[in-house]
Design a protein around this motif. Structure first.
Motif, PDB file in Angstrom:
ATOM      1  N   SER A  18       0.822  -1.208   0.000  1.00 15.97           N
ATOM      2  CA  SER A  18       0.000   0.000   0.000  1.00 15.97           C
ATOM      3  C   SER A  18       0.861   1.265   0.000  1.00 15.97           C
ATOM      4  O   SER A  18       0.430   2.294  -0.494  1.00 15.97           O
ATOM      5  CB  SER A  18      -0.949   0.004   1.192  1.00 15.97           C
ATOM      6  OG  SER A  18      -0.208   0.054   2.396  1.00 15.97           O
ATOM      7  N   GLY A  19       2.074   1.213   0.522  1.00 14.43           N
ATOM      8  CA  GLY A  19       2.964   2.368   0.500  1.00 14.43           C
ATOM      9  C   GLY A  19       3.388   2.717  -0.912  1.00 14.43           C
ATOM     10  O   GLY A  19       3.448   3.883  -1.303  1.00 14.43           O
ATOM     11  N   LEU A  20       3.669   1.705  -1.717  1.00 13.98           N
ATOM     12  CA  LEU A  20       4.059   1.916  -3.110  1.00 13.98           C
ATOM     13  C   LEU A  20       2.887   2.447  -3.932  1.00 13.98           C
ATOM     14  O   LEU A  20       3.063   3.323  -4.774  1.00 13.98           O
ATOM     15  CB  LEU A  20       4.594   0.614  -3.712  1.00 13.98           C
ATOM     16  CG  LEU A  20       5.057   0.696  -5.167  1.00 13.98           C
ATOM     17  CD1 LEU A  20       6.241   1.656  -5.271  1.00 13.98           C
ATOM     18  CD2 LEU A  20       5.437  -0.666  -5.677  1.00 13.98           C
ATOM     19  N   VAL A  21       1.706   1.945  -3.672  1.00 10.67           N
ATOM     20  CA  VAL A  21       0.519   2.402  -4.388  1.00 10.67           C
ATOM     21  C   VAL A  21       0.224   3.863  -4.051  1.00 10.67           C
ATOM     22  O   VAL A  21      -0.224   4.620  -4.902  1.00 10.67           O
ATOM     23  CB  VAL A  21      -0.697   1.500  -4.052  1.00 10.67           C
ATOM     24  CG1 VAL A  21      -1.977   2.043  -4.660  1.00 10.67           C
ATOM     25  CG2 VAL A  21      -0.452   0.083  -4.526  1.00 10.67           C
ATOM     26  N   GLY A  22       0.531   4.297  -2.854  1.00 16.51           N
ATOM     27  CA  GLY A  22       0.327   5.691  -2.455  1.00 16.51           C
ATOM     28  C   GLY A  22       1.322   6.641  -3.088  1.00 16.51           C
ATOM     29  O   GLY A  22       1.014   7.807  -3.345  1.00 16.51           O
ATOM     30  N   ILE A  23       2.526   6.165  -3.379  1.00 22.82           N
ATOM     31  CA  ILE A  23       3.570   7.010  -3.959  1.00 22.82           C
ATOM     32  C   ILE A  23       3.467   7.037  -5.486  1.00 22.82           C
ATOM     33  O   ILE A  23       3.893   7.999  -6.112  1.00 22.82           O
ATOM     34  CB  ILE A  23       4.955   6.495  -3.507  1.00 22.82           C
ATOM     35  CG1 ILE A  23       5.110   6.701  -2.011  1.00 22.82           C
ATOM     36  CG2 ILE A  23       6.074   7.201  -4.249  1.00 22.82           C
ATOM     37  CD1 ILE A  23       6.389   6.145  -1.459  1.00 22.82           C
ATOM     38  N   LEU A  24       2.884   6.041  -6.088  1.00 28.18           N
ATOM     39  CA  LEU A  24       2.809   5.939  -7.543  1.00 28.18           C
ATOM     40  C   LEU A  24       2.178   7.157  -8.220  1.00 28.18           C
ATOM     41  O   LEU A  24       2.727   7.636  -9.224  1.00 28.18           O
ATOM     42  CB  LEU A  24       2.082   4.653  -7.934  1.00 28.18           C
ATOM     43  CG  LEU A  24       2.058   4.322  -9.418  1.00 28.18           C
ATOM     44  CD1 LEU A  24       3.486   4.122  -9.928  1.00 28.18           C
ATOM     45  CD2 LEU A  24       1.221   3.089  -9.673  1.00 28.18           C
ATOM     46  N   PRO A  25       1.069   7.706  -7.738  1.00 28.67           N
ATOM     47  CA  PRO A  25       0.521   8.908  -8.395  1.00 28.67           C
ATOM     48  C   PRO A  25       1.486  10.095  -8.366  1.00 28.67           C
ATOM     49  O   PRO A  25       1.575  10.845  -9.341  1.00 28.67           O
ATOM     50  CB  PRO A  25      -0.742   9.228  -7.605  1.00 28.67           C
ATOM     51  CG  PRO A  25      -1.130   7.949  -6.969  1.00 28.67           C
ATOM     52  CD  PRO A  25       0.144   7.210  -6.718  1.00 28.67           C
TER      53      PRO A  25
END
Length: 117
Positions: A18-25
């Motif tokens: 979930s940390g990576l998904v939050g930084i992707l945008p």
């Protein structure tokens, strides 16, 4: 009051990334800004530096203020520009917006004479 507003309960996240998904945008927004804004501006700046360094006597230029003239003398920081017969001004090299094709000054002066008559 609990009928209208539900309680906010913390939920356990079963997602490990979930940390990576939050930084992707944020990464995607930076990439768009880089390719649409930063990179083209750097390219234009580099081309302008090359153009200003290549200015020589006899070139026809336009300044940032819109003054059209012919280069009569070149210095390290300044350029002398003849804007009319016997009228010479000094401008900074960085104030030169673009170089014009040879003969532009003569054609502009002759069209101004036709309009004046």
């Amino acid at each position: 009051m609990n009928l209208l507003i539900s309680d906010a309960w913390a939920q356990f996240g079963s997602e490990g990334g979930s940390g990576l998904v939050g930084i992707l945008p944020m990464v995607l927004i930076f990439a768009v800004f880089y390719f649409l804004l930063i990179r083209p501006q750097q390219k234009r700046s580099k081309e302008h530096k090359i153009m200003v360094a290549a200015i020589s006597k006899g070139d026809e230029i336009v300044t940032n203020g819109g003054t059209l003239g012919k280069v009569t003398d070149v210095d390290d920081n300044f350029v002398s520009v003849e804007i009319a017969a016997g009228v010479t001004i000094k401008v900074q090299r960085t104030a030169i917006a673009q170089m014009m094709p040879k003969g532009t000054v003569k054609s502009q002066q002759s069209s101004a004479l036709v309009k004046a008559k």
